[in-house]
Scaffold this motif. Structure first.
Motif, PDB file in Angstrom:
ATOM      1  N   GLN A 275     -75.645  -6.132  28.876  1.00  0.00           N
ATOM      2  CA  GLN A 275     -75.823  -7.222  29.832  1.00  0.00           C
ATOM      3  C   GLN A 275     -75.985  -6.678  31.244  1.00  0.00           C
ATOM      4  N   THR A 276     -77.075  -7.089  31.889  1.00  0.00           N
ATOM      5  CA  THR A 276     -77.280  -6.715  33.286  1.00  0.00           C
ATOM      6  C   THR A 276     -76.854  -7.843  34.223  1.00  0.00           C
ATOM      7  N   PHE A 277     -76.678  -9.041  33.649  1.00  0.00           N
ATOM      8  CA  PHE A 277     -76.233 -10.188  34.440  1.00  0.00           C
ATOM      9  C   PHE A 277     -75.421 -11.098  33.525  1.00  0.00           C
ATOM     10  N   VAL A 278     -74.735 -12.042  34.114  1.00  0.00           N
ATOM     11  CA  VAL A 278     -73.938 -13.004  33.352  1.00  0.00           C
ATOM     12  C   VAL A 278     -74.804 -14.235  33.104  1.00  0.00           C
ATOM     13  N   SER A 279     -75.030 -14.532  31.841  1.00  0.00           N
ATOM     14  CA  SER A 279     -75.829 -15.705  31.478  1.00  0.00           C
ATOM     15  C   SER A 279     -74.988 -16.974  31.602  1.00  0.00           C
ATOM     16  N   ASN A 280     -75.660 -18.116  31.571  1.00  0.00           N
ATOM     17  CA  ASN A 280     -74.935 -19.391  31.597  1.00  0.00           C
ATOM     18  C   ASN A 280     -73.986 -19.503  30.407  1.00  0.00           C
ATOM     19  N   GLY A 281     -74.419 -19.041  29.240  1.00  0.00           N
ATOM     20  CA  GLY A 281     -73.570 -19.110  28.050  1.00  0.00           C
ATOM     21  C   GLY A 281     -72.310 -18.274  28.189  1.00  0.00           C
ATOM     22  N   VAL A 282     -72.454 -17.066  28.719  1.00  0.00           N
ATOM     23  CA  VAL A 282     -71.290 -16.200  28.927  1.00  0.00           C
ATOM     24  C   VAL A 282     -70.351 -16.831  29.958  1.00  0.00           C
ATOM     25  N   MET A 283     -70.912 -17.429  31.000  1.00  0.00           N
ATOM     26  CA  MET A 283     -70.068 -18.072  32.013  1.00  0.00           C
ATOM     27  C   MET A 283     -69.337 -19.270  31.419  1.00  0.00           C
ATOM     28  N   THR A 284     -70.047 -20.086  30.628  1.00  0.00           N
ATOM     29  CA  THR A 284     -69.398 -21.232  29.988  1.00  0.00           C
ATOM     30  C   THR A 284     -68.237 -20.779  29.121  1.00  0.00           C
ATOM     31  N   ASP A 285     -68.481 -19.770  28.273  1.00  0.00           N
ATOM     32  CA  ASP A 285     -67.421 -19.245  27.413  1.00  0.00           C
ATOM     33  C   ASP A 285     -66.243 -18.761  28.243  1.00  0.00           C
ATOM     34  N   THR A 286     -66.513 -18.115  29.362  1.00  0.00           N
ATOM     35  CA  THR A 286     -65.449 -17.556  30.188  1.00  0.00           C
ATOM     36  C   THR A 286     -64.613 -18.650  30.849  1.00  0.00           C
ATOM     37  N   VAL A 287     -65.259 -19.673  31.379  1.00  0.00           N
ATOM     38  CA  VAL A 287     -64.508 -20.779  31.993  1.00  0.00           C
ATOM     39  C   VAL A 287     -63.634 -21.452  30.932  1.00  0.00           C
ATOM     40  N   GLN A 288     -64.215 -21.720  29.774  1.00  0.00           N
ATOM     41  CA  GLN A 288     -63.434 -22.324  28.696  1.00  0.00           C
ATOM     42  C   GLN A 288     -62.290 -21.401  28.277  1.00  0.00           C
ATOM     43  N   ALA A 289     -62.572 -20.103  28.186  1.00  0.00           N
ATOM     44  CA  ALA A 289     -61.549 -19.139  27.763  1.00  0.00           C
ATOM     45  C   ALA A 289     -60.413 -19.054  28.774  1.00  0.00           C
ATOM     46  N   ILE A 290     -60.728 -19.147  30.054  1.00  0.00           N
ATOM     47  CA  ILE A 290     -59.673 -19.146  31.073  1.00  0.00           C
ATOM     48  C   ILE A 290     -58.754 -20.354  30.859  1.00  0.00           C
ATOM     49  N   LEU A 291     -59.346 -21.521  30.613  1.00  0.00           N
ATOM     50  CA  LEU A 291     -58.534 -22.711  30.348  1.00  0.00           C
ATOM     51  C   LEU A 291     -57.703 -22.534  29.079  1.00  0.00           C
ATOM     52  N   GLY A 292     -58.296 -21.939  28.058  1.00  0.00           N
ATOM     53  CA  GLY A 292     -57.555 -21.672  26.832  1.00  0.00           C
ATOM     54  C   GLY A 292     -56.415 -20.695  27.053  1.00  0.00           C
ATOM     55  N   ALA A 293     -56.666 -19.695  27.873  1.00  0.00           N
ATOM     56  CA  ALA A 293     -55.620 -18.709  28.179  1.00  0.00           C
ATOM     57  C   ALA A 293     -54.461 -19.373  28.930  1.00  0.00           C
ATOM     58  N   VAL A 294     -54.786 -20.267  29.847  1.00  0.00           N
ATOM     59  CA  VAL A 294     -53.737 -20.985  30.580  1.00  0.00           C
ATOM     60  C   VAL A 294     -52.938 -21.855  29.613  1.00  0.00           C
ATOM     61  N   TRP A 295     -53.635 -22.552  28.719  1.00  0.00           N
ATOM     62  CA  TRP A 295     -52.964 -23.402  27.727  1.00  0.00           C
ATOM     63  C   TRP A 295     -51.949 -22.587  26.918  1.00  0.00           C
ATOM     64  N   ILE A 296     -52.376 -21.443  26.433  1.00  0.00           N
ATOM     65  CA  ILE A 296     -51.510 -20.616  25.595  1.00  0.00           C
ATOM     66  C   ILE A 296     -50.409 -19.961  26.424  1.00  0.00           C
ATOM     67  N   ASP A 297     -50.790 -19.383  27.572  1.00  0.00           N
ATOM     68  CA  ASP A 297     -49.809 -18.686  28.413  1.00  0.00           C
ATOM     69  C   ASP A 297     -48.728 -19.633  28.936  1.00  0.00           C
ATOM     70  N   SER A 298     -49.108 -20.870  29.209  1.00  0.00           N
ATOM     71  CA  SER A 298     -48.159 -21.854  29.753  1.00  0.00           C
ATOM     72  C   SER A 298     -47.364 -22.570  28.662  1.00  0.00           C
ATOM     73  N   LYS A 299     -47.522 -22.101  27.438  1.00  0.00           N
ATOM     74  CA  LYS A 299     -46.837 -22.728  26.297  1.00  0.00           C
ATOM     75  C   LYS A 299     -47.278 -24.180  26.140  1.00  0.00           C
ATOM     76  N   ARG A 300     -48.601 -24.369  26.189  1.00  0.00           N
ATOM     77  CA  ARG A 300     -49.250 -25.668  25.947  1.00  0.00           C
ATOM     78  C   ARG A 300     -48.904 -26.714  26.999  1.00  0.00           C
ATOM     79  N   ASN A 301     -48.877 -26.288  28.237  1.00  0.00           N
ATOM     80  CA  ASN A 301     -48.565 -27.186  29.340  1.00  0.00           C
ATOM     81  C   ASN A 301     -49.860 -27.772  29.894  1.00  0.00           C
ATOM     82  N   ALA A 302     -50.108 -29.034  29.584  1.00  0.00           N
ATOM     83  CA  ALA A 302     -51.339 -29.690  30.035  1.00  0.00           C
ATOM     84  C   ALA A 302     -51.406 -29.777  31.562  1.00  0.00           C
ATOM     85  N   PHE A 303     -50.256 -29.853  32.226  1.00  0.00           N
ATOM     86  CA  PHE A 303     -50.258 -29.912  33.688  1.00  0.00           C
ATOM     87  C   PHE A 303     -50.756 -28.593  34.286  1.00  0.00           C
TER      88      PHE A 303
END
Length: 159
Positions: free
Chosen positions: A108-136
């Motif tokens: 990859q020479t640049f970040v595609s829209n698909g990679v960015m979408t996956d990353t934003v979603q993954a950050i939210l997923g990481a927060v969900w798991i790291d926070s012990k499923r804290n929706a807030f």
């Protein structure tokens, strides 16, 4: 204050600053920033498992917020379709500068829209798991990334 860890690097610290969320387990943030095929990833699918969790958490928070605001099912569905769309998530990720912090694969020479979408979603997923499923906690990160339920005046502009 930075999370003290040998696993926390400058990229991860920057993402914590952007999101306003400090990870108890920085390894999960590192996973969230790994595109499929990244040299850091022990998995060929990189952050895609976390992205699936994050997509679900994003939809759950938007659905709950819509319910709390008294929105009807059609309005809730419209907001979720708009705010959880791949193009919207990619746009917000690029606007926040997250592309500078993704561990790309060597091809990859640049970040595609698909990679960015996956990353934003993954950050939210990481927060969900790291926070012990804290929706807030997820809701706070969504606000930092401009993914929250829209203000009343901007709903019609969004749809």
């Amino acid at each position: 204050m930075a999370t003290p860890s040998v696993f926390l690097d400058d990229r991860m610290q920057a993402v914590e600053d952007i999101t306003g969320y400090k990870f108890a387990d920085p390894k999960i943030l590192r996973e969230a920033l790994q595109a499929a095929g990244s040299t850091l990833s022990s998995r060929s699918d990189g952050n895609k498992r976390l992205a699936k969790v994050g997509d679900t958490a994003l939809r759950l928070v938007l659905d709950s917020d819509g319910y709390g605001k008294g929105a009807n099912r059609g309005m809730i569905n419209d907001i979720i379709c708009a705010r959880a769309s791949k193009s919207y998530l990619a746009e917000k990720g690029f606007r926040k500068g997250l592309d500078r912090f993704i561990y790309k694969n060597q091809a990859q020479t640049f970040v595609s829209n698909g990679v960015m979408t996956d990353t934003v979603q993954a950050i939210l997923g990481a927060v969900w798991i790291d926070s012990k499923r804290n929706a807030f906690a997820v809701e706070d990160v969504m606000a930092a990334l401009d993914l929250s339920w829209p203000e009343q005046g901007s709903i019609n502009d969004l749809l």
